[in-house]
Scaffold this motif. Structure first.
Motif, PDB file in Angstrom:
ATOM      1  N   LYS A 231       2.427   1.808  -3.559  1.00  0.00           N
ATOM      2  CA  LYS A 231       1.327   2.131  -4.575  1.00  0.00           C
ATOM      3  C   LYS A 231       1.143   3.913  -4.172  1.00  0.00           C
ATOM      4  O   LYS A 231       1.162   4.713  -5.311  1.00  0.00           O
ATOM      5  N   LYS A 232       1.173   4.256  -3.197  1.00  0.00           N
ATOM      6  CA  LYS A 232       1.240   5.718  -2.690  1.00  0.00           C
ATOM      7  C   LYS A 232       2.459   6.489  -3.358  1.00  0.00           C
ATOM      8  O   LYS A 232       2.256   7.404  -4.052  1.00  0.00           O
TER       9      LYS A 232
ATOM     10  N   GLU B 138       0.876  -1.297   0.139  1.00  0.00           N
ATOM     11  CA  GLU B 138       0.040  -0.046   0.155  1.00  0.00           C
ATOM     12  C   GLU B 138       1.073   1.290  -0.026  1.00  0.00           C
ATOM     13  O   GLU B 138       0.494   2.273  -0.635  1.00  0.00           O
ATOM     14  N   GLU B 139       1.910   1.244   0.822  1.00  0.00           N
ATOM     15  CA  GLU B 139       2.823   2.418   0.813  1.00  0.00           C
ATOM     16  C   GLU B 139       3.499   2.634  -0.441  1.00  0.00           C
ATOM     17  O   GLU B 139       3.639   3.688  -1.027  1.00  0.00           O
TER      18      GLU B 139
ATOM     19  N   GLN C 190       2.796   6.534  -7.327  1.00  0.00           N
ATOM     20  CA  GLN C 190       1.807   7.647  -7.721  1.00  0.00           C
ATOM     21  C   GLN C 190       2.309   8.909  -7.623  1.00  0.00           C
ATOM     22  O   GLN C 190       2.254   9.944  -8.558  1.00  0.00           O
ATOM     23  N   LYS C 191       3.158   9.163  -6.554  1.00  0.00           N
ATOM     24  CA  LYS C 191       3.737  10.598  -6.365  1.00  0.00           C
ATOM     25  C   LYS C 191       5.100  10.762  -6.842  1.00  0.00           C
ATOM     26  O   LYS C 191       5.482  11.796  -7.266  1.00  0.00           O
TER      27      LYS C 191
END
Length: 675
Positions: free
Chosen positions: A485-486, A482-483, A489-490
């Protein structure tokens, strides 16, 4: 016509080093008014002939186990203003400084000179220690050699000149040639023990015997001789270099026996003795700091770090004292070289003693502007920062107070500004760091940039593709899904101006996604196609067309060869040619087992679509799993447990009900967990 310099060379039959020795003396013979005297103790005609090429002044000498007598034979015939002596297993690295010393006339202001002897501890020249040696002096009628072993020139008058020129010396390297039982150390010991019988009150002789026993790995015996020698030296009116050496080394020798408590007690007694010199105190502080760490006497260790600092500053401000206090490797220069590591030791001691104010003080002592000395300590500084639990923000604040342009400190200041939510200051500091980032800290700067959405272009221009590849692999492994994926995206918008770097990260991200999640069939194929496009675009950018036309070429990376097979398989999938797909995917997994989970998921989806249990698809599917098993067995046999575990995760997705896979997983967990 006057001879400026006499060089006296003691020659035996060391043919392997004599040539280097004589060749290194040629500039002195050419540039100065110099005579070379060879005292020949050997028997080889070949050795003698080589010496005669350089000088006709050969003095035959029958060896009598007395170095001073041999040296004095050459000294007796010397006619130079100054005298220099060396052995045939030594050779100068560069004599330019010595030539300038005489040509400039500077030598007239001195009566003696030191240069450096680099003593190698192995025949490969990888380990060595540097020692100042007094091998040059003004020649007077009183000049003579004393002591049959470790001979000295006497009198050795001041003032003396400290030269940085050095000789390579392999005499103390242990020889391991077949059939050669006697070493230089055993020869020296026999001579020294005989000398001690004649001079039982010679503190210098005790010191020299101590050195020999230390070199042969007998610290217990070395301690006995060192104690006796130090006691004798303290009875003399003056403090000589051999007493200084024993002051500094006795606690260290005791620690080598394993009795660290006794070593600490002895070191403290010597430290408090009125005859202990300042340079000796510095060396003792380093030893005592390490002993306090091992004995968990943390506050006492901090005390010795502080004393080291105090004595170091004193001697740096009084160089004339430091110059008078020298004994082989016991010098101000040798112990000052350990300054940064001593302060680093002090920081860890403050952690154990929970004395943060003292840590702040020690941080201010670091020579931050001396990059060569600080650079090796960066990993330890990071470890210390993590070790000081609960003080992270406070440590950053203390770094922010330091008045230095050191790049590592600059990164800490950027982190502190970020914690203070000062965006403009964070950005300004980050840009400075990006232009001069210390090795290994690009990752930290990338994390700061992603959190604050700074352009990565400045940093990536100075970051090699190899370093970026290493980063992309590590970041996808380190971050939870999950970390990640974020983070992905950034960071991707920040890589728009660096498409090659963007694709590398995209590939690592897709590999993690494809091997870590169960995806719907359409999404799986979409991502696999995206992965192939990314890898193939990279290959076209890097490799010639001729190389890419043969994807089986082993010079190509495994990732590209895998993608080439996968791309062909996906093309056949659109055509509905299922039989050939299995062969391509079978090859692909063999090339790049890391992606076997994604390929296995694709195959299961195909099997469900066909919906014909009797079709040969299931057999091919099992054959594919068998091939991955074979790869896994090879990894287990080689003890590559981490790699085996990664393949197991993929194989379980391919063959979830296979009992052999379950057994192999247990073996990997048992064996790998014992490391």
């Amino acid at each position: 016509m006057r001879i400026q310099l006499t060089i006296s060379l003691l020659v035996s039959d060391r043919m392997e080093t004599l040539g280097k020795c004589l060749n290194s003396l040629k500039p002195l013979l050419r540039e100065l008014d110099t005579e070379l005297i060879v005292v020949f103790t050997g028997k080889s005609d070949e050795t003698l002939a080589l010496a005669q090429k350089y000088t006709s002044h050969i003095i035959p000498f029958t060896w009598c186990n007395d170095f001073s007598k041999a040296r004095n034979a050459g000294l007796k015939e010397a006619r130079g203003e100054w005298f220099l002596y060396l052995d045939d297993d030594e050779w100068f690295d560069d004599t330019g400084e010595i030539i300038d010393f005489f040509k400039s006339g500077e030598y007239r202001h001195y009566q003696s000179a030191f240069y450096v002897q680099r003593n190698y501890l192995d025949l490969e020249g990888k380990r060595y220690s540097d020692t100042d040696v007094g091998r040059m002096c003004l020649l007077t009628p009183e000049t003579e050699f004393i002591f049959p072993i470790h001979e000295n020139l006497a009198p050795f008058h001041k003032p003396n000149k400290k030269l940085t020129a050095f000789v390579h010396h392999f005499g103390y390297a242990r020889k391991e040639k077949l059939g050669e039982s006697e070493t230089k150390t055993t020869r020296n010991l026999s001579l020294l023990l005989a000398m001690l019988e004649k001079n039982p009150n010679s503190a210098q002789c005790y010191m020299q015997i101590t050195q020999e026993y230390r070199s042969v790995g007998e610290p217990g015996i070395a301690v006995e001789y060192c104690r006796k020698g130090l006691a004798l030296a303290r009875q003399e009116s003056r403090i000589y270099n051999y007493e200084l050496w024993m002051q500094a080394n006795l606690p260290l020798l005791i620690s080598y026996t394993g009795d660290k408590r006794l070593a600490l007690d002895e070191g403290e007694r010597i430290l408090n003795h009125p005859r202990t010199l300042e340079v000796g105190t510095l060396h003792l502080c380093v030893t005592l700091t390490a002993l306090c760490r091992d004995l968990k006497e943390f506050r006492k260790g901090i005390k010795y770090v502080n004393l080291y600092r105090k004595q170091l500053l004193y001697l740096l401000n009084h160089p004339e004292k430091a110059e008078q206090q020298r004994a082989a490797e016991i010098t101000l220069e040798s112990i000052a070289a350990k300054e940064v590591s001593v302060y680093m030791e002090g920081l860890f001691l403050t952690t154990k003693a929970d004395d943060f104010p003292c840590a702040c003080q020690i941080m201010s002592w670091f020579p931050w502007e001396d990059e060569d000395r600080i650079l090796p300590q960066y990993p330890r500084l990071e470890a210390w920062k993590k070790d000081y639990k609960g003080k992270y923000d406070t440590i950053l604040r203390e770094y922010d107070r330091l008045n230095t342009n050191n790049p590592y400190v600059c990164i800490q200041k950027a982190l502190y500004a970020e914690h203070q939510k000062d965006f403009q200051r964070t950005k300004g500091l980050w840009e400075i760091c990006a232009q001069n980032c210390p090795p290994g800290f690009q990752w930290e700067l990338i994390e700061i940039a992603v959190r604050n959405q700074f352009s990565l272009e400045i940093l990536l221009k100075r970051m090699s593709p190899e370093a970026w590849n290493e980063y992309t692999e590590a970041v996808t492994e380190r971050k939870e899904w999950e970390e990640m994926k974020k983070f992905y995206q950034k960071i991707m918008p920040l890589l728009e101006t660096c498409p090659f770097y963007a694709r590398k990260l995209e590939q690592s991200f897709l590999e993690k996604l494809l091997t870590g999640e169960m995806l719907k069939p359409a999404k799986l194929i979409e991502l696999l196609e995206q992965y192939c496009r990314s890898v193939c675009s990279d290959a076209k950018f890097v490799y010639r067309k001729e190389a890419l036309e043969n994807p089986e070429a082993y010079a190509l990376p495994a990732r590209y060869r895998f993608a080439a097979r996968l791309k062909d398989a996906l093309g056949l999938l659109q055509e509905g040619t299922f039989a050939e797909i299995f062969m391509l995917l079978k090859d692909a997994i063999h090339i790049y087992p890391k992606m076997s989970g994604a390929v296995g998921q694709l195959l299961r989806n195909l099997e469900e679509d066909i919906q014909k249990p009797k079709q040969p698809v299931s057999e091919e599917f099992m054959a594919l799993g068998g091939q991955v098993k074979q790869v896994l067995r090879g990894l287990i046999s080689a003890g590559q447990w981490d790699e085996a575990y990664g393949v197991l995760e993929q194989l379980q997705a391919l063959l979830p009900d296979d009992f052999e896979v379950l057994r192999m997983k247990q073996e990997v967990l048992r064996q790998g967990g014992n490391l």
